[in-house]
Design a protein around this motif. Structure first.
Motif, short mmCIF file in Angstrom:
data_model
loop_
_atom_site.label_atom_id
_atom_site.label_comp_id
_atom_site.label_asym_id
_atom_site.label_seq_id
_atom_site.Cartn_x
_atom_site.Cartn_y
_atom_site.Cartn_z
N SER A 49 0.85 -1.19 0.00
CA SER A 49 0.00 0.00 0.00
C SER A 49 0.88 1.24 0.00
N VAL A 50 0.24 2.39 -0.10
CA VAL A 50 1.03 3.63 -0.10
C VAL A 50 1.72 3.85 1.24
N TRP A 51 1.24 3.23 2.29
CA TRP A 51 1.83 3.39 3.61
C TRP A 51 3.10 2.54 3.78
N THR A 52 3.31 1.58 2.86
CA THR A 52 4.51 0.73 2.94
C THR A 52 5.49 1.01 1.79
N MET A 53 5.26 2.07 1.02
CA MET A 53 6.12 2.41 -0.11
C MET A 53 6.93 3.66 0.20
N GLY A 54 7.69 3.59 1.27
CA GLY A 54 8.53 4.75 1.62
C GLY A 54 7.70 5.95 2.02
N ILE A 55 7.94 7.08 1.32
CA ILE A 55 7.21 8.31 1.63
C ILE A 55 6.16 8.61 0.56
N ALA A 56 5.69 7.56 -0.13
CA ALA A 56 4.66 7.78 -1.15
C ALA A 56 3.36 8.28 -0.54
N TRP A 57 3.14 8.03 0.74
CA TRP A 57 1.90 8.46 1.38
C TRP A 57 1.84 9.96 1.62
N VAL A 58 2.98 10.63 1.58
CA VAL A 58 3.01 12.06 1.92
C VAL A 58 2.16 12.86 0.94
N LEU A 59 2.36 12.64 -0.37
CA LEU A 59 1.62 13.41 -1.37
C LEU A 59 0.30 12.75 -1.75
N THR A 60 0.20 11.44 -1.64
CA THR A 60 -1.01 10.76 -2.08
C THR A 60 -2.18 10.93 -1.10
N ILE A 61 -1.93 10.80 0.19
CA ILE A 61 -3.00 10.89 1.18
C ILE A 61 -2.65 11.81 2.35
N GLY A 62 -1.35 12.01 2.60
CA GLY A 62 -0.95 12.85 3.73
C GLY A 62 -1.31 14.32 3.51
N LEU A 63 -1.03 14.85 2.31
CA LEU A 63 -1.32 16.26 2.04
C LEU A 63 -2.81 16.56 2.08
N PRO A 64 -3.69 15.73 1.46
CA PRO A 64 -5.14 15.98 1.63
C PRO A 64 -5.61 15.86 3.07
N THR A 65 -4.97 15.00 3.85
CA THR A 65 -5.36 14.88 5.26
C THR A 65 -5.08 16.17 6.02
N SER B 167 -7.19 23.11 -2.24
CA SER B 167 -7.23 22.87 -3.68
C SER B 167 -5.88 22.43 -4.21
N VAL B 168 -4.80 23.02 -3.70
CA VAL B 168 -3.46 22.60 -4.11
C VAL B 168 -3.18 21.18 -3.65
N ALA B 169 -3.58 20.84 -2.43
CA ALA B 169 -3.32 19.51 -1.89
C ALA B 169 -4.01 18.42 -2.71
N PHE B 170 -5.30 18.60 -3.00
CA PHE B 170 -6.01 17.58 -3.77
C PHE B 170 -5.51 17.53 -5.21
N ALA B 171 -5.12 18.67 -5.79
CA ALA B 171 -4.60 18.66 -7.15
C ALA B 171 -3.27 17.92 -7.23
N VAL B 172 -2.38 18.14 -6.27
CA VAL B 172 -1.09 17.45 -6.25
C VAL B 172 -1.30 15.96 -6.06
N SER B 173 -2.20 15.59 -5.16
CA SER B 173 -2.46 14.17 -4.93
C SER B 173 -3.02 13.50 -6.18
N ALA B 174 -3.90 14.19 -6.91
CA ALA B 174 -4.46 13.62 -8.14
C ALA B 174 -3.37 13.39 -9.18
#
Length: 329
Positions: free
Chosen positions: A72-88, A117-124
């Protein structure tokens, strides 16, 4: 016939101020009042939908991104930062804005809604990149990529595009005006730098030194005036002889002297020098202390062949090791 409503002299400014206040009050009364905005508890409908989008994306992020391995994104290094961390973080700030209006109201120069808006756009965009990589590596493909992309795109709609959608733009109407951050304001006008004044090249000063040598039976009728260079070193006790000045004095006229004058041996002969380009003058340890250039004449107090002893106008003395192409004054 007298005026029934006389105005006291000197109170005109006070009367005008009162009239202006009354006029402003009438204008405020004419402006339509902001309609009430209804929502769910302290949140608007748009914010509630945005919270639901984030909650679904947060839950889906724990599912595997591959059909062959539990990744998952939580086990792929820091992939969670932009995918779900920034929208959180963006959703947390939206909730905090409602529960604590005097708390954090901006992130840097961005408002809370702008940051969301920037957070969700970057995550997308990051999810699009991961989907693109899944085509190159079929083992990494999963339904999670597509669900997350749809949810992040919905987040962009409810943040960046919401001010233009009927029904959602009411959340942005009738907001209190605030002063923008200094970074978000318009740029200052740039003034043209004034052109530098042309620097005139200094002319070589005339060398006039006191005659330090006289032949027996002859003495100069008048002693030439000391120039600036000799005046600088008058306190050192050194006498500088200039053979050119001596010859000129002899040509002007000599008178026989009753007794021969005592001969003085010159210690050194100072002269003016002009270097062709900028050069450094060093001290005894080889550390540069000042520079000489082609725009001004430098005073050389001693010529040591390959090295000139140069004195600065402020009294500092250094050594010029590069004496090639020097013009003597």
């Amino acid at each position: 016939m007298t005026d029934e409503n006389p105005v006291v002299s000197g109170d005109d400014e006070f009367v005008d101020a009162v009239e202006d206040d009354q006029f402003d009050a009438l204008e405020e009364d004419d402006e339509p009042a902001a309609p009430p905005q209804y929502g769910v508890w302290p949140f608007s409908i748009r914010e509630v939908v945005l919270l639901g989008i984030w909650a679904l994306a947060f839950i889906v992020s724990f599912f595997s991104l591959s059909y062959f391995a539990p990744v998952s994104v939580w086990t792929m290094g820091i992939a969670w930062v932009l995918t779900i961390g920034l929208p959180t973080v963006a959703v947390f700030l939206i909730v905090l804005r409602r529960l604590s209006p005097q708390g954090i109201r901006r992130v840097g120069s961005l408002g809370i809604d702008q940051f969301a808006s920037v957070a969700f756009a970057v995550s997308a965009v990051v999810w699009v990149q991961m989907i693109w990589e899944s085509f190159a590596l079929p083992g990494l493909g999963s339904w999670v990529h597509w669900v997350e992309l749809v949810l992040m795109a919905a987040g962009v709609v409810f943040t960046a595009i919401a001010p233009f959608i009927p029904g959602l733009k009411d959340d942005f109407e009738y907001r209190a005006e605030t002063v923008s951050h200094r970074v978000a304001r318009g740029a200052r006008p740039i003034a043209q730098r004034p052109a530098p004044e042309p620097v005139a090249h200094a002319a070589a000063p005339a060398a006039t030194y006191p005659v330090a040598h006289s032949e027996a039976g002859w003495a100069p009728s008048a002693e030439p005036a000391r120039d600036e260079a000799a005046a600088l070193f008058a306190t050192t006790g050194d006498v500088y002889a200039d053979p050119h000045a001596q010859t000129a004095a002899y040509d002007e006229g000599l008178t026989p002297a009753a007794e021969p004058a005592t001969e003085q041996i010159p210690v050194s002969q100072a002269f003016w020098a002009l270097v062709p380009e900028e050069r450094e003058v060093l001290d005894e340890m080889g550390v540069p202390i000042f520079r000489v250039d082609a725009t001004a004449w430098a005073l050389v107090i001693e010529d040591r062949g390959e090295v000139f002893v140069v004195r600065h106008e402020d009294g500092r003395i250094g050594y010029l090791h590069d004496v090639s192409g020097v013009t003597r004054g």
